[in-house]
Design a protein around this motif. Structure first.
Motif, PDB file in Angstrom:
ATOM      1  N   TRP A 199       0.843  -1.190   0.000  1.00  0.00           N
ATOM      2  CA  TRP A 199       0.000   0.000   0.000  1.00  0.00           C
ATOM      3  C   TRP A 199       0.883   1.247   0.000  1.00  0.00           C
ATOM      4  N   ALA A 200       0.274   2.362  -0.349  1.00  0.00           N
ATOM      5  CA  ALA A 200       0.923   3.672  -0.226  1.00  0.00           C
ATOM      6  C   ALA A 200      -0.008   4.596   0.547  1.00  0.00           C
ATOM      7  N   TRP A 201       0.575   5.621   1.121  1.00  0.00           N
ATOM      8  CA  TRP A 201      -0.166   6.618   1.885  1.00  0.00           C
ATOM      9  C   TRP A 201      -1.006   7.453   0.918  1.00  0.00           C
ATOM     10  N   HIS A 202      -2.324   7.345   1.034  1.00  0.00           N
ATOM     11  CA  HIS A 202      -3.222   8.106   0.170  1.00  0.00           C
ATOM     12  C   HIS A 202      -3.550   9.470   0.755  1.00  0.00           C
ATOM     13  N   GLU A 203      -3.722   9.513   2.054  1.00  0.00           N
ATOM     14  CA  GLU A 203      -4.073  10.776   2.689  1.00  0.00           C
ATOM     15  C   GLU A 203      -3.640  10.753   4.146  1.00  0.00           C
ATOM     16  N   PRO A 204      -3.017  11.827   4.626  1.00  0.00           N
ATOM     17  CA  PRO A 204      -2.617  11.877   6.035  1.00  0.00           C
ATOM     18  C   PRO A 204      -3.826  12.152   6.913  1.00  0.00           C
ATOM     19  N   PRO A 205      -3.667  12.086   8.217  1.00  0.00           N
ATOM     20  CA  PRO A 205      -4.781  12.436   9.105  1.00  0.00           C
ATOM     21  C   PRO A 205      -5.257  13.857   8.861  1.00  0.00           C
ATOM     22  N   ARG A 206      -6.564  14.051   8.886  1.00  0.00           N
ATOM     23  CA  ARG A 206      -7.126  15.369   8.623  1.00  0.00           C
ATOM     24  C   ARG A 206      -7.132  16.248   9.867  1.00  0.00           C
ATOM     25  N   GLN A 207      -6.708  15.710  10.985  1.00  0.00           N
ATOM     26  CA  GLN A 207      -6.706  16.486  12.215  1.00  0.00           C
ATOM     27  C   GLN A 207      -5.354  16.320  12.904  1.00  0.00           C
ATOM     28  N   ASN A 208      -5.120  17.110  13.903  1.00  0.00           N
ATOM     29  CA  ASN A 208      -3.899  16.965  14.681  1.00  0.00           C
ATOM     30  C   ASN A 208      -3.924  15.634  15.428  1.00  0.00           C
ATOM     31  N   VAL A 209      -2.751  15.056  15.606  1.00  0.00           N
ATOM     32  CA  VAL A 209      -2.653  13.730  16.210  1.00  0.00           C
ATOM     33  C   VAL A 209      -1.619  13.754  17.330  1.00  0.00           C
ATOM     34  N   ARG A 210      -1.612  12.707  18.126  1.00  0.00           N
ATOM     35  CA  ARG A 210      -0.625  12.571  19.194  1.00  0.00           C
ATOM     36  C   ARG A 210       0.620  11.886  18.657  1.00  0.00           C
TER      37      ARG A 210
END
Length: 491
Positions: A337-348
Motif C-alpha cells: 500500500w501507499a499513503w493516500h491521505e494523512p490524518p485530517r486532524q492533529n494527532v498525538r
C-alpha cells in the motif's frame, strides 16, 4: 484534574494552482482546450459538431476520478500494465544453474542494485547499496526506538521536536536525497530462543526441567515478535559539495555524512546500534522474499564469518510474479500500500503505534522523507501560498462559496510558510506498507489486519494496483523511491 495533551499536524497535500482537483499541468491544458473551443466557435461554428464530442470525452477522462485518480491516468496505467504482461516483465526466474555473474540479479526495480562493503573508520565494516544506473548510495543505520507508551509525555514531545530538527538539518545537506524509516516486524521464528535454550540446558538437567524448557521454546513464537527498525539514508555523490571524483571518494564522503547524522539521531528517542553490515542488509532482503528463511538467516547473522555466508547473490528470489493486486515470491505472497491521505486532524505522538506494532504476519511500514533544500523550501512554500490565494480568488470570481476544507488548506499553507521562516524544514512525506503471508488463503485476513490498523492510526492507505513489486521494494533497505522512479520514466 485534566492535563494538556500535545498534538501534532502541519501536513498538507501539495496542490499548485490546479483547479477542480487537477494538478497545474492539467489545469493549463484544460484552459488551453477551453480557449481553443471558444476560437473554433467564433471562427467556424459548424465544426463544433466534430470538436465537441472528443473534447467532452477528454474532459470526462481528466475530471472524473476514481479513488482520487483521474480516469485517464488509470487507463494509461492499465495499458502500461497489459503491455508489460505481454512482454513478460511481471515475471522473474533466476538462472540458478547458469554460470554467469548476473544469474542471481534481483527482479524489477532492484535489478540495477549491487552491494558494497566499506570500512567505517572504527575497525568495522558496513554495507552500502549502490544503484549503478543513477550512482546513488544507500547506507542503513540500525536503531532501537524507545516506546512512547513507557515514556513521559514531556520526553516524547522532546523526541518529536528533535526529530523535526534532525530532518531540518538535512535541508543543509544537499547530497542526502531521501531518508526511509522502516519498522520491520514478524512473529518470532523461534530460532533465537531455541538456540539460547540449547546453549543453556545441560545434559544432566532433570527431565521435567528439560520438558518445561522445550514446551517454552515451542509455544513462545506465538507470543513473541522479531522487530527491526532501520533508517536508510540515500546519498547522491553528484550533488555533494565535496564533488567526489570516483566511487572510493563518494563512499568516504558518505561515511563522514553518516557520522554526523548518526550522532544527532540519538536525541530523537532511539538508540543507534550502528551501521548495518552487508550481511544484515542481505538478510533483510532475503527474509522479505522468503519469510520462512527468517530463522536460518538469524542464525547465520549471529555466527562469525557471516559476510561470506550471506552475499548479494543470496538476497533475491528464485522466482517472482507480480499481479495487479499482489506480489508472489519465494515462499510468500505480499500486498503493498501507499499513503493516500494523512490524518485530517492533529494527532498525538503515538498515532502510528497500532500500524507499526507487531502482528500475526510479517509486515514492513516505511516512512520516506524527501527534504527540500533550505534554499528552495521558502520558494516552494511561497508558491503554495500564492496558489491557495489564486484558487480563492477564482472561487470568488465564479461565485462559488469557500468550503471548510478550502479554508483549512489555505491556513495550512500560510502556517507552513511562517514555520519555515522561523527555521523549520520542509519535507515531502510518503508512507508505504507491505504485509506477507506464506499461505494464500490467509491473504484476505492479513490485508484486513493492515487496513484496520491504518484506520485506527487515522491513515488512509491505497493499494498499489499494478505497482506491487515497486511498493514491496520500497520497504527494503535498498534506497528505492517511487517518485524518483516515476520521474525517471517521464524523462
Amino acid at each position: 484534574m485534566g492535563h494538556d495533551v500535545r498534538t501534532y499536524g502541519g501536513w498538507r497535500r501539495q496542490h499548485g494552482i490546479g483547479l477542480l482537483g487537477m494538478d497545474t499541468v492539467s489545469t493549463f491544458v484544460a484552459l488551453a482546450a477551453a480557449m481553443l473551443l471558444v476560437l473554433v466557435a467564433a471562427i467556424a461554428p459548424g465544426s463544433l459538431i466534430y470538436v465537441l464530442p472528443p473534447a467532452a470525452i477528454g474532459g470526462g477522462l481528466g475530471l472524473v476520478r476514481v479513488g482520487g485518480v483521474p480516469l485517464a491516468r488509470l487507463g494509461l496505467a492499465r495499458c502500461r500494465w497489459q503491455w508489460g504482461v505481454l512482454r513478460g516483465q511481471n515475471q522473474y526466474r533466476a538462472g540458478v544453474v547458469v554460470d554467469h555473474p548476473r544469474a542471481f540479479q534481483l527482479p524489477g526495480v532492484l535489478a540495477p542494485l549491487t552491494l558494497l562493503s566499506a570500512e567505517d573508520g572504527y575497525g568495522g565494516r558496513y554495507g552500502i547499496v549502490w544503484d549503478r544506473r543513477t550512482g546513488f548510495l544507500t547506507a542503513t543505520l540500525r536503531v532501537v526506538p524507545t516506546s512512547t507508551w513507557l515514556a513521559d509525555r514531556g520526553d516524547a514531545d522532546t523526541w518529536v521536536a528533535s526529530w523535526g530538527g534532525w530532518l531540518a538539518t538535512l535541508g543543509h545537506v544537499p547530497a542526502v536525497r531521501w531518508v526511509t524509516v522502516t519498522v520491520d516486524t514478524a512473529p518470532e521464528p523461534g530460532s533465537t530462543l531455541a538456540d539460547a535454550v540449547e546453549r543453556s540446558v545441560v545434559p544432566t538437567a532433570p527431565a521435567p526441567a528439560r520438558m518445561i524448557m522445550s514446551e517454552l521454546v515451542r509455544t513462545a513464537p506465538a507470543a513473541a515478535a522479531d522487530v527491526d527498525t532501520r533508517v536508510s539514508i540515500t546519498f547522491d555523490p553528484k550533488t555533494s559539495s565535496a564533488s567526489p571524483k570516483d566511487l572510493f571518494e563518494a563512499v568516504a564522503e558518505l561515511g563522514r555524512t553518516l557520522d554526523g547524522l548518526a550522532s544527532r539521531l540519538g536525541a530523537c528517542g532511539v538508540s543507534v546500534l550502528g551501521r548495518a553490515t552487508a550481511a544484515e542488509i542481505v538478510g533483510a532482503v532475503r527474509t522479505a522474499f522468503d519469510p520462512q528463511a527468517r530463522g536460518d538467516v538469524n542464525r547465520l547473522l549471529t555466527r562469525p564469518g557471516c559476510e561470506e555466508a550471506l552475499s548479494w547473490a543470496d538476497a533475491g528470489p528464485v522466482a517472482a510474479t507480480e499481479h495487479t493486486d499482489r506480489y508472489e515470491h519465494d515462499g510468500g505472497v505480499s500486498v503493498a500500500w501507499a499513503w493516500h491521505e494523512p490524518p485530517r486532524q492533529n494527532v498525538r505522538s503515538d498515532v502510528l503505534a497500532r500500524l507499526v506494532a507487531p502482528g500475526p504476519f510479517p509486515k514492513r511500514v516505511s516512512l520516506q522523507y524527501r527534504v527540500l533544500p533550505a534554499a528552495a523550501a521558502s520558494r516552494v512554500l511561497q508558491q503554495e501560498v500564492n496558489a491557495a490565494a489564486f484558487r480563492s480568488q477564482f472561487r470568488r470570481r465564479t461565485g462559488r462559496d469557500e468550503t471548510a476544507r478550502d479554508s483549512w488548506d489555505s491556513a495550512r499553507a500560510r502556517q507552513a510558510a511562517a514555520e519555515e521562516a522561523m527555521g523549520a524544514g520542509v519535507c515531502l512525506v510518503s508512507m508505504y506498507a507491505t504485509v506477507t503471508v506464506t499461505d494464500l488463503g490467509m491473504l484476505r485476513r492479513a490485508v484486513a489486519h493492515v487496513e484496520t490498523s491504518a484506520d485506527s492510526s487515522k491513515i488512509r492507505l491505497r493499494r498499489l494496483w499494478g505497482s506491487q513489486a515497486a511498493g514491496f521494494a520500497t520497504t527494503l533497505p535498498c534506497g528505492i523511491c517511487p517518485p524518483e522512479l516515476s520521474s525517471r520514466l517521464l524523462h
